[in-house]
Design an enzyme around this catalytic site. Sequence first.
Site, mmCIF file in Angstrom:
data_model
loop_
_atom_site.group_PDB
_atom_site.id
_atom_site.type_symbol
_atom_site.label_atom_id
_atom_site.label_comp_id
_atom_site.label_asym_id
_atom_site.label_seq_id
_atom_site.Cartn_x
_atom_site.Cartn_y
_atom_site.Cartn_z
ATOM 1 N N SER A 9 30.486 40.442 -9.107
ATOM 2 C CA SER A 9 30.818 41.775 -9.585
ATOM 3 C C SER A 9 30.741 42.853 -8.499
ATOM 4 O O SER A 9 31.417 42.761 -7.493
ATOM 5 C CB SER A 9 29.930 42.109 -10.780
ATOM 6 O OG SER A 9 30.372 43.267 -11.400
ATOM 7 N N HIS A 10 29.860 43.833 -8.700
ATOM 8 C CA HIS A 10 29.794 44.975 -7.784
ATOM 9 C C HIS A 10 28.940 44.687 -6.554
ATOM 10 O O HIS A 10 28.818 45.547 -5.689
ATOM 11 C CB HIS A 10 29.216 46.163 -8.532
ATOM 12 C CG HIS A 10 27.869 45.848 -9.116
ATOM 13 N ND1 HIS A 10 27.739 45.021 -10.195
ATOM 14 C CD2 HIS A 10 26.630 46.203 -8.751
ATOM 15 C CE1 HIS A 10 26.448 44.875 -10.470
ATOM 16 N NE2 HIS A 10 25.757 45.589 -9.609
ATOM 17 N N ASP B 221 35.443 47.860 -10.118
ATOM 18 C CA ASP B 221 34.476 47.132 -9.291
ATOM 19 C C ASP B 221 35.027 45.797 -8.778
ATOM 20 O O ASP B 221 36.213 45.502 -8.950
ATOM 21 C CB ASP B 221 33.167 46.925 -10.063
ATOM 22 C CG ASP B 221 33.310 45.899 -11.180
ATOM 23 O OD1 ASP B 221 34.434 45.735 -11.699
ATOM 24 O OD2 ASP B 221 32.305 45.246 -11.527
ATOM 25 N N ASP C 134 34.988 42.672 -9.674
ATOM 26 C CA ASP C 134 35.696 41.749 -10.568
ATOM 27 C C ASP C 134 36.528 42.458 -11.637
ATOM 28 O O ASP C 134 37.033 41.818 -12.556
ATOM 29 C CB ASP C 134 34.709 40.777 -11.211
ATOM 30 C CG ASP C 134 33.662 41.481 -12.072
ATOM 31 O OD1 ASP C 134 33.351 42.647 -11.788
ATOM 32 O OD2 ASP C 134 33.166 40.853 -13.022
ATOM 33 N N ASP D 165 35.843 44.688 -14.063
ATOM 34 C CA ASP D 165 35.434 44.986 -15.430
ATOM 35 C C ASP D 165 34.781 46.361 -15.587
ATOM 36 O O ASP D 165 34.554 46.808 -16.701
ATOM 37 C CB ASP D 165 34.543 43.873 -16.015
ATOM 38 C CG ASP D 165 33.321 43.581 -15.180
ATOM 39 O OD1 ASP D 165 33.119 44.244 -14.147
ATOM 40 O OD2 ASP D 165 32.563 42.659 -15.551
ATOM 41 N N ARG D 166 34.481 47.016 -14.465
ATOM 42 C CA ARG D 166 33.895 48.361 -14.566
ATOM 43 C C ARG D 166 34.929 49.436 -14.258
ATOM 44 O O ARG D 166 35.929 49.153 -13.596
ATOM 45 C CB ARG D 166 32.742 48.518 -13.575
ATOM 46 C CG ARG D 166 31.599 47.582 -13.823
ATOM 47 C CD ARG D 166 30.453 47.918 -12.904
ATOM 48 N NE ARG D 166 29.345 47.006 -13.166
ATOM 49 C CZ ARG D 166 28.082 47.239 -12.845
ATOM 50 N NH1 ARG D 166 27.765 48.363 -12.212
ATOM 51 N NH2 ARG D 166 27.149 46.372 -13.118
ATOM 52 N N GLU E 151 26.265 52.070 -20.030
ATOM 53 C CA GLU E 151 26.098 53.185 -19.102
ATOM 54 C C GLU E 151 26.466 52.801 -17.667
ATOM 55 O O GLU E 151 26.660 53.656 -16.819
ATOM 56 C CB GLU E 151 24.669 53.709 -19.141
ATOM 57 C CG GLU E 151 23.564 52.658 -18.978
ATOM 58 C CD GLU E 151 23.522 51.972 -17.648
ATOM 59 O OE1 GLU E 151 23.732 52.666 -16.634
ATOM 60 O OE2 GLU E 151 23.285 50.757 -17.629
ATOM 61 N N LYS F 113 34.101 43.564 -20.662
ATOM 62 C CA LYS F 113 34.439 44.949 -20.374
ATOM 63 C C LYS F 113 35.649 44.936 -19.462
ATOM 64 O O LYS F 113 35.929 43.935 -18.805
ATOM 65 C CB LYS F 113 33.261 45.691 -19.768
ATOM 66 C CG LYS F 113 32.625 45.074 -18.532
ATOM 67 C CD LYS F 113 31.331 45.831 -18.217
ATOM 68 C CE LYS F 113 30.703 45.408 -16.902
ATOM 69 N NZ LYS F 113 29.820 44.247 -17.046
ATOM 70 N N ARG G 43 15.361 50.020 -12.909
ATOM 71 C CA ARG G 43 16.290 51.034 -13.389
ATOM 72 C C ARG G 43 15.537 51.956 -14.347
ATOM 73 O O ARG G 43 14.866 51.486 -15.271
ATOM 74 C CB ARG G 43 17.457 50.398 -14.130
ATOM 75 C CG ARG G 43 18.238 49.371 -13.303
ATOM 76 C CD ARG G 43 19.634 49.172 -13.878
ATOM 77 N NE ARG G 43 20.300 47.990 -13.366
ATOM 78 C CZ ARG G 43 20.827 47.879 -12.146
ATOM 79 N NH1 ARG G 43 20.746 48.871 -11.284
ATOM 80 N NH2 ARG G 43 21.445 46.765 -11.779
HETATM 81 C C1 VG1 Z 1 24.046 45.363 -14.677
HETATM 82 C C2 VG1 Z 1 24.301 46.492 -15.653
HETATM 83 C C3 VG1 Z 1 24.746 45.930 -16.991
HETATM 84 C C4 VG1 Z 1 25.977 45.040 -16.788
HETATM 85 C C5 VG1 Z 1 25.669 43.976 -15.760
HETATM 86 C C6 VG1 Z 1 26.882 43.128 -15.428
HETATM 87 O O1 VG1 Z 1 22.998 44.548 -15.156
HETATM 88 O O2 VG1 Z 1 23.161 47.283 -15.811
HETATM 89 O O3 VG1 Z 1 25.037 46.986 -17.871
HETATM 90 O O4 VG1 Z 1 26.350 44.427 -18.004
HETATM 91 O O5 VG1 Z 1 25.221 44.574 -14.545
HETATM 92 O O6 VG1 Z 1 27.944 43.924 -15.000
HETATM 93 P P1 VG1 Z 1 21.480 44.679 -14.630
HETATM 94 O O7 VG1 Z 1 20.740 43.556 -15.307
HETATM 95 O O8 VG1 Z 1 21.537 44.579 -13.146
HETATM 96 O O9 VG1 Z 1 21.011 46.029 -15.055
HETATM 97 V V1 VG1 Z 1 28.959 43.359 -13.780
HETATM 98 O O10 VG1 Z 1 30.285 44.435 -13.656
HETATM 99 O O11 VG1 Z 1 27.824 43.248 -12.526
HETATM 100 O O12 VG1 Z 1 29.411 41.837 -14.284
HETATM 101 CO CO CO Z 2 31.801 43.696 -12.752
#
Ligand code: VG1
Ligand code: CO
Length: 544
Positions: free
Chosen positions: A114-115, A278, A280, A282-283, A365, A377, A497
């Site tokens: 992801s990010h 982001d 992948d 989804d954000r 959020e 998402k 967080r």
């Molecule tokens: C984070 C975000 C959460 C999101 C997850 C995956 O998780 O807070 O809201 O669903 O990333 O998103 P965490 O456990 O680090 O707070 V993605 O776009 O990284 O697949």
């Molecule tokens: Co993502």
Amino acid sequence: MPDIITVATQPIAGQKPGTSGLRKKVKVFQQPNFAENFIQSVFDVVERDEGATLVIGGDGRFHNRTVIQQAIRMAAANGYARVLVGQGGILSTPAASNVIRKYGASGGLVLSASHNPGGPDEDFGIKYNIANGGPAPEGVTGAIYERTLTIDRWLSVDAPDIDLDAIGTVSVAGMSVEVIDSVADYADLMETLFDFDAIRKAVASGLTMRFDAMSAVTGPYAREILEGRLGFPAGTVVNGTPLEDFGGHHPDPNLIHARELYELMMGSDAPDIGAASDGDGDRNLIIGRGRFITPSDSLAMLAANIECAPAYKGRLAGIARSMPTSAAADRVAEALGVGCFETPTGWKFFGNLLDAGKVTICGEESAGTGSDHVREKDGLWAVLLWLNILAVRGISVDELARMHWARFGRNYYARHDYEGIENAGADALMDGLKAALATLPGQSFGALTVAVADSFSYTDPVDGSVSENQGIRILFEGGSRVVFRLSGTGTQGATLRVYLENYVGTDGDLDAETGAMLADQIAAAEAIAGITRNTGRTAPDVIT
Ligand code: VG1
Ligand code: CO
């Protein structure tokens, strides 16, 4: 049956999926048997029929192609009849969700961190999605993890790598592998949801935008849809070519990592809307000219205006948000008389609500918004819904935000992240909070008095499963709150967080500075949790 090769292996520690799959440093994934153990554990436990189809795709980061080739051989040895893989190994997370649903696959492997940054020294990840297109729920990820603890062999076939760049069908030891266009199915789906004519007209009359794909997976999707199908001029999409290391940046669409976009949007040359996605896809990040929209507000504003999009007209069943997401969406649900659900963090908790038709739109959020069109998402989806609303209403992002707050009041909101802190300090902080829960109600911290303090627990209203310890909530008299949780997606140390929220009614100051509106909550968070004492940090690394 193909000739199956059985490779002996041993369990490898640390293969417990987190908030969104298994994420580790690339170097960890490159160890012998590491990826294979995890993928075999998936194949050993997930439900599928004879002749099942598996979808494979990823965000294009370093190591993507290597794991895809291996996963294809392993799928052939494990009895899959067909694999669908995105061209070049590319499928954004929402696109993969759509392909799983559209082609009736039994599930899919989504390769992404992801990010998180990418490259030989950065992060990689593997996630399994089930037949509804959504992330495997906790029951399934738990079973996968249990299997990684006892695994003693993985299965493969003797077959060369396939050409991932050539669209078409090939056979791998008797299994059919189709390399599909990564973008077409997804772009077609978007066209069925939104009023593309209205957006095209608005573009023709001068609506301008910049979309920053952050050198990640959404570039090809955004070019096809925004520039190709909606008529935005070439160059609207920037950083539109997916790179294995995302150009050395964090593909995280927030005000720190999408700084350039933010500065453009606050300047005199700002287009009408700026957006980013982001790693992948989804954000989403939404910034109007001179106006940043928090993801929590975006969820509420999209829900309040979803009637503008043809596919959602007259069928908003309910709204779901993750617990740390602000309650702005709850006010919309109440006003519209639809259901409202509060889930733990992570998209996997929305799947049952969406499948049961209890909710139509969901959000977090952390810049995630989506609907029942897929089970992930979806970054571009959110951007297109914003464009659809602006085009139909004929107003700006800033006007829409002000009208929303004037009607519902405003939930001032921020998240403070303390990254890469020591596990011991993070655990001590959370343990200290848990131990203090019973004594907190009634205590005052500066201007604030604690009304309720608890550890969030969720009972899924559809299958009755219970997920405990999903974050510490401190609710103050007057309705503001602070939430503490540890990240489940990081790959180094712990990330704390701290989520801060303060609601101001329609008669209050609706255009104040967020930091000032949260000053009491920030001070109370430090006093209650001892952040500096436990982490050694005096300020957060990232504020979003
Ligand atoms: C984070 C975000 C959460 C999101 C997850 C995956 O998780 O807070 O809201 O669903 O990333 O998103 P965490 O456990 O680090 O707070 V993605 O776009 O990284 O697949
Ligand atoms: Co993502």
